[in-house]
Scaffold this active site. Structure first.
Site, PDB file in Angstrom:
ATOM      1  N   GLU A   1      27.041  22.602  -4.627  1.00 35.22           N
ATOM      2  CA  GLU A   1      28.412  21.988  -4.939  1.00 35.22           C
ATOM      3  C   GLU A   1      29.183  21.786  -3.590  1.00 35.22           C
ATOM      4  OE1 GLU A   1      30.162  25.890  -6.567  1.00 35.22           O
ATOM      5  OE2 GLU A   1      28.792  25.889  -7.899  1.00 35.22           O
TER       6      GLU A   1
ATOM      7  N   TYR B   1      34.647  27.218 -10.225  1.00 35.38           N
ATOM      8  CA  TYR B   1      33.145  27.455  -9.557  1.00 35.38           C
ATOM      9  C   TYR B   1      32.588  28.720  -9.563  1.00 35.38           C
ATOM     10  CZ  TYR B   1      36.033  28.179  -5.333  1.00 35.38           C
ATOM     11  OH  TYR B   1      37.031  28.713  -4.320  1.00 35.38           O
TER      12      TYR B   1
ATOM     13  N   LYS C   1      28.290  23.613   6.654  1.00 29.55           N
ATOM     14  CA  LYS C   1      29.624  22.698   7.044  1.00 29.55           C
ATOM     15  C   LYS C   1      29.065  21.496   7.495  1.00 29.55           C
ATOM     16  CE  LYS C   1      32.925  25.823   6.712  1.00 29.55           C
ATOM     17  NZ  LYS C   1      34.022  25.966   7.672  1.00 29.55           N
TER      18      LYS C   1
ATOM     19  N   CYS D   1      67.467   4.485  12.571  1.00 31.12           N
ATOM     20  CA  CYS D   1      68.158   3.229  13.178  1.00 31.12           C
ATOM     21  C   CYS D   1      69.521   3.078  12.343  1.00 31.12           C
ATOM     22  CB  CYS D   1      67.281   2.216  13.017  1.00 31.12           C
ATOM     23  SG  CYS D   1      68.254   0.596  13.117  1.00 31.12           S
TER      24      CYS D   1
ATOM     25  N   CYS E   1      66.152  -3.819  16.239  1.00 28.92           N
ATOM     26  CA  CYS E   1      67.308  -4.810  16.156  1.00 28.92           C
ATOM     27  C   CYS E   1      68.295  -4.094  17.160  1.00 28.92           C
ATOM     28  CB  CYS E   1      68.255  -4.463  14.836  1.00 28.92           C
ATOM     29  SG  CYS E   1      68.492  -2.610  14.835  1.00 28.92           S
TER      30      CYS E   1
ATOM     31  N   LYS F   1      24.291  28.095  -3.874  1.00 29.52           N
ATOM     32  CA  LYS F   1      24.465  29.565  -4.382  1.00 29.52           C
ATOM     33  C   LYS F   1      23.069  29.683  -5.123  1.00 29.52           C
ATOM     34  CE  LYS F   1      29.136  28.915  -5.041  1.00 29.52           C
ATOM     35  NZ  LYS F   1      30.290  28.401  -6.316  1.00 29.52           N
TER      36      LYS F   1
ATOM     37  N   CYS G   1      67.109   1.083  18.511  1.00 30.14           N
ATOM     38  CA  CYS G   1      65.985   0.891  17.377  1.00 30.14           C
ATOM     39  C   CYS G   1      65.260  -0.446  18.073  1.00 30.14           C
ATOM     40  CB  CYS G   1      66.653   0.215  16.014  1.00 30.14           C
ATOM     41  SG  CYS G   1      65.439  -0.794  15.222  1.00 30.14           S
TER      42      CYS G   1
ATOM     43  N   CYS H   1      69.202  -5.181  10.670  1.00 32.19           N
ATOM     44  CA  CYS H   1      67.878  -4.666  11.312  1.00 32.19           C
ATOM     45  C   CYS H   1      66.722  -5.452  10.626  1.00 32.19           C
ATOM     46  CB  CYS H   1      67.597  -2.942  11.071  1.00 32.19           C
ATOM     47  SG  CYS H   1      66.279  -2.679  11.930  1.00 32.19           S
TER      48      CYS H   1
ATOM     49  N   LYS I   1      32.055  21.601  -1.006  1.00 32.15           N
ATOM     50  CA  LYS I   1      32.789  22.676  -0.576  1.00 32.15           C
ATOM     51  C   LYS I   1      34.272  22.025  -0.576  1.00 32.15           C
ATOM     52  CE  LYS I   1      33.438  26.461   2.354  1.00 32.15           C
ATOM     53  NZ  LYS I   1      35.085  26.338   2.902  1.00 32.15           N
TER      54      LYS I   1
ATOM     55  N   ASP J   1      38.153  21.717   0.301  1.00 32.94           N
ATOM     56  CA  ASP J   1      39.008  21.891   1.166  1.00 32.94           C
ATOM     57  C   ASP J   1      40.437  22.303   0.351  1.00 32.94           C
ATOM     58  OD1 ASP J   1      39.521  23.138   3.446  1.00 32.94           O
ATOM     59  OD2 ASP J   1      39.502  21.450   4.731  1.00 32.94           O
TER      60      ASP J   1
ATOM     61  N   ASP K   1      39.560  23.784  12.186  1.00 28.58           N
ATOM     62  CA  ASP K   1      38.733  24.590  11.247  1.00 28.58           C
ATOM     63  C   ASP K   1      37.664  24.746  12.231  1.00 28.58           C
ATOM     64  OD1 ASP K   1      40.477  24.301   9.361  1.00 28.58           O
ATOM     65  OD2 ASP K   1      39.280  23.556   7.934  1.00 28.58           O
ATOM     66  N   ALA K   2      37.063  23.606  12.843  1.00 26.24           N
ATOM     67  CA  ALA K   2      35.920  23.900  13.859  1.00 26.24           C
ATOM     68  C   ALA K   2      36.153  24.838  14.999  1.00 26.24           C
ATOM     69  CB  ALA K   2      35.501  22.615  14.239  1.00 26.24           C
TER      70      ALA K   2
HETATM   71  S1  IVH Z   1      32.164  30.188  -4.141  1.00 26.19           S
HETATM   72  C1  IVH Z   1      31.654  34.810  -3.120  1.00 26.19           C
HETATM   73  N1  IVH Z   1      32.150  27.653  -4.137  1.00 26.19           N
HETATM   74  O1  IVH Z   1      35.245  28.240   0.415  1.00 26.19           O
HETATM   75  C2  IVH Z   1      31.735  33.166  -3.174  1.00 26.19           C
HETATM   76  N2  IVH Z   1      33.679  28.446  -2.634  1.00 26.19           N
HETATM   77  O2  IVH Z   1      34.673  29.760   2.650  1.00 26.19           O
HETATM   78  C3  IVH Z   1      32.948  32.736  -3.654  1.00 26.19           C
HETATM   79  N3  IVH Z   1      35.161  26.923  -1.449  1.00 26.19           N
HETATM   80  O3  IVH Z   1      37.159  31.203  -0.446  1.00 26.19           O
HETATM   81  C4  IVH Z   1      33.277  31.365  -3.273  1.00 26.19           C
HETATM   82  N4  IVH Z   1      34.379  25.180  -2.527  1.00 26.19           N
HETATM   83  O4  IVH Z   1      37.877  28.760  -1.082  1.00 26.19           O
HETATM   84  C5  IVH Z   1      32.832  28.705  -3.650  1.00 26.19           C
HETATM   85  N5  IVH Z   1      32.150  25.325  -4.578  1.00 26.19           N
HETATM   86  C6  IVH Z   1      32.596  26.415  -3.993  1.00 26.19           C
HETATM   87  C7  IVH Z   1      33.748  26.214  -2.974  1.00 26.19           C
HETATM   88  C8  IVH Z   1      34.313  27.406  -2.607  1.00 26.19           C
HETATM   89  C9  IVH Z   1      35.208  25.479  -1.678  1.00 26.19           C
HETATM   90  C10 IVH Z   1      35.940  27.746  -0.591  1.00 26.19           C
HETATM   91  C11 IVH Z   1      36.651  28.989  -1.378  1.00 26.19           C
HETATM   92  C12 IVH Z   1      36.143  30.334  -0.608  1.00 26.19           C
HETATM   93  C13 IVH Z   1      35.696  29.509   0.892  1.00 26.19           C
HETATM   94  C14 IVH Z   1      34.681  30.231   1.427  1.00 26.19           C
END
Ligand code: IVH
Length: 683
Positions: free
Chosen positions: A117, A228, A316, A428, A413, A292, A410, A434, A119, A121, A34-35
């Site tokens: 909230e 969410y 992140k 094996c 054994c 948000k 193996c 074994c 995030k 994965d 992801d990074a």
């Molecule tokens: S809100 C318009 N809340 O992160 C905003 N997204 O990088 C819609 N995700 O597509 C997303 N936890 O799959 C929101 N608490 C959270 C989240 C969250 C994970 C994911 C989601 C989104 C992606 C965006």
């Protein structure tokens, strides 16, 4: 940088990101971390900021995810499903707040209430409810339209099928489907045991499980859901995001309990730090915190730019990566002989955890990455669970390394190790001789889901086996004669020894299904153990039938293969197991020491269902499909998949589809699940 160079790099980034989007969203098999992905996206954004006139129409910054795959129906999103801008530092977050205030014309230090909230994965989904009823659900897809995964989503226990209380006539609810770390590990263990592909991380496991063409497979996968966000709503639901989350809870959704209302950005920063500290202890993976703006009126004013809302950001966490040296590749031998390569590493700290070993999955994986002993490797804790080798630093490869050569024998054994065509796992062939397999089988035998012997954990089994106290499972039930000896062992004592013996004695009576499962026969998990127990009823009958089934062409052999839910591959494994005289000896020895309880079956001969042809359709609430089939068969009925004139009875569960209709057309008798339960009740 010239315009030409920038255009060339933007074109390359667009192609590269599209390839990674596809690998991630459609194939559930990411090629980079992801990074690394975020770094590519950032580079793209940087170039676009510097050369705005060169921004491409297919720019990754205006595209979300990837187009839905062709396998599922498509559902357009009434409100697009967007992504989030990322922040990677306190400066980025401060800039986000400053931008919001500037846009809204607020003072630089004006309070800005937000909701924080974790995030999650997982993968985002959109759920449509009409008049409070769950109507359909879709993946994000390309943001404009997603894949129709309605039937798969219905199998999620945490998805409300109807909303509690008052709700708008039409509402779209967004959330994240995910798998907990523990469920992911258990699923991968089961996949490995069944010779199926392993998932790279919980996110891929969740995506792979949800996007199954057969919803019954999804039903067997442990998926969770956090709600969410809001899509379309036919009437306003609340004035703030925080109140919206409360409404979600009231309707029956699970909202992440760590979510918090934060009156000001200072508290938001503190929230980020706090969540970062508990990250590793959470049962699921998170890769950051989402902030948000709380006021939905302000959200509306801020609107969107490109694929991202201006009113939210995802801050992140840094990737938990480290570099170290691969000292050795060791082979672990599993209960059924599966050989798994494990990387032995120069100890290194990855995100606060000392890592000395990492999984290498299988020999194909090693070959694909060309991982060699002596290499410098980049490690990552996949969702804080099992460390993985992400890549090899080729520039630092020492002289004289050789590609990894799979073992031919193996390590425990010395028996031949073979890899059947089409399988990824080498095994094996030593079976009972074994020692590594023996120990793993003993651990399995004593485990909670098998004999459940308190005090006979992995460590004790390994030690007792090494010291010759137990060579096979039957010896466990002879440990009574060694009580004094056990009491004298280091770390034991009279009380612990007595407790252990008592725990063993309590397990001398065992249900047939558990007994079969505990034997550790390949592909015979708990479900198949139950199926066999219900089918054969008692130990003597099972044993006799299995012995007869070892004869090619015997009636018992074809009967075994035709038990629904068992099938040919599993039948083969059972037969192979019974062909081995030493396995039969273990079973007989155990039978002489134990009381094996009969399974509950209904005598087939005098049952009302004897000889009848049955079809199940829809989702059964009180029992699984395999269980229902096993019951029917135990009563002498045959279960088929499609309805025809020959069908005697169709049992309809919830949301039954075309089969129920076809039965009605053909005049076949249709009964409800409740009637079926009465009919098949064990006497
Ligand atoms: S809100 C318009 N809340 O992160 C905003 N997204 O990088 C819609 N995700 O597509 C997303 N936890 O799959 C929101 N608490 C959270 C989240 C969250 C994970 C994911 C989601 C989104 C992606 C965006």
């Amino acid at each position: 940088m010239t315009d030409q160079e920038a255009a060339a790099e933007l074109a390359q980034l667009a192609a590269e990101l599209a390839r990674h989007d596809r690998a991630y969203h459609e194939l559930d098999a990411p090629l980079i971390t992801d990074a690394e992905y975020d770094a590519l996206r950032r580079r793209n954004a940087e170039l676009e900021a510097q050369f705005p006139h060169l921004a491409r129409s297919d720019s990754p910054s205006v595209r979300v995810g990837s187009a839905p795959s062709g396998a599922f129906g498509k559902i357009p999103h009434r409100v697009p499903m967007l992504s989030l801008a990322n922040a990677f530092s306190p400066e980025d977050f401060a800039e986000f707040c400053a931008r919001v205030r500037r846009f809204l014309g607020l003072a630089a230090d004006a309070p800005l209430a937000m909701v924080g909230e974790p995030k999650i994965d997982g993968l985002s989904i959109s759920l449509t409810y009409e008049n409070g009823m769950f109507l359909r659900g879709a993946t994000r897809g390309d943001g404009a339209e997603g894949e129709d995964v309605t039937e798969n989503l219905r199998t999620l226990a945490s998805l409300p099928k109807t909303l509690r209380g008052e709700a708008p006539a039409l509402i779209e609810i967004r959330g994240e489907v995910f798998m907990t770390k523990a469920d992911f590990l258990a699923l991968n263990a089961a996949q490995a045991e069944a010779g199926q592909r392993l998932f790279a991380n919980p996110r891929n496991a969740a995506a792979g499980s949800l996007r199954q063409l057969d919803a019954t497979i999804t039903a067997g996968r442990p998926l969770s859901l956090f709600a969410y966000a809001m899509g379309e709503a036919s009437e306003p639901v609340s004035a703030t995001h925080w109140d919206y989350l409360q409404r979600l809870t009231a309707w029956g959704f699970t909202v992440n309990p760590l979510s918090e209302r934060l009156p000001d950005p200072t508290q938001a920063e503190e929230f980020y730090t706090r969540i970062g500290q508990v990250r590793a202890t959470l049962p699921y993976d998170i890769d950051g915190v989402v902030f948000k703006l709380d006021d939905l009126g302000l959200q509306r004013r801020l609107g969107f730019v490109g694929r991202e809302p201006r009113w939210a950001t995802a801050w992140k966490f840094p990737a938990e990566q480290a570099t170290t040296i691969l000292r050795d590749i060791k082979i672990q031998v599993g209960r059924t002989g599966a050989l798994t390569p494990v990387a032995v590493l120069e100890p290194v700290n990855v995100g606060g955890v000392l890592v000395t070993r990492a999984t290498l999955h299988n020999e194909d994986e090693i070959a694909r990455r060309d991982v060699r002993i002596g290499d410098t490797v980049v490690l990552q804790r996949a969702g804080d669970v099992i460390p993985q080798i992400v890549s090899v630093v080729l520039e630092q490869r020492p002289e004289g390394t050789a590609p990894y050569a799979p073992l031919t024998h193996c390590p425990a054994c010395g028996s031949l190790a073979v890899r059947p065509p089409g399988e990824v796992v080498r095994r094996c062939t030593g079976g009972l001789i074994c020692p590594a397999q023996t120990v793993e089988r003993l651990i399995h035998f004593c485990a909670r889901r098998a004999f459940d012997i308190e005090g006979m954990g992995e460590k004790t089994v390994v030690e007792f086996h090494a010291d010759g106290l137990i060579a096979g499972p039957a010896d466990i039930f002879r440990l009574k004669t060694h009580e004094a000896e056990i009491a004298k062992r280091e770390g034991w004592g009279e009380l612990s020894a007595r407790n252990l013996i008592r725990a063993i004695e309590q397990r001398r009576t065992v249900p047939l299904a558990r007994f079969i499962f505990a034997l550790g026969i390949r592909r015979i998990g708990e479900t198949n153990g139950k199926l066999l127990a219900r089918h054969y009823g008692n130990f003597e009958n099972w044993r006799a039938q299995m012995l007869e089934a070892t004869t090619v062409g015997s009636e018992a052999r074809s009967a075994l293969g035709s038990i629904i839910g068992i099938g040919e591959t599993i039948a083969e494994e059972l037969v192979d197991f019974f062909i081995e005289p030493r396995n039969r000896a273990v079973i007989d020895e155990l039978a002489s020491l134990l009381t094996i309880e009969d399974a509950q079956t209904v005598a087939a001969a005098d049952s009302a269902l004897a000889g009848k042809i049955l079809v199940f359709t829809g989702t059964l609430q009180t029992m699984t499909r395999p269980e229902a089939k096993a019951r029917a068969e135990a009563m002498g009925a045959r279960v088929t998949d499609s309805v025809s004139k020959k069908t005697d009875l169709v049992i309809v569960g919830a949301e039954a589809g075309s089969k129920a209709k076809r039965a009605a057309e053909l005049g076949v008798r249709v009964i409800s699940e409740a009637e079926w339960s009465d009919l098949s009740r064990v006497q």
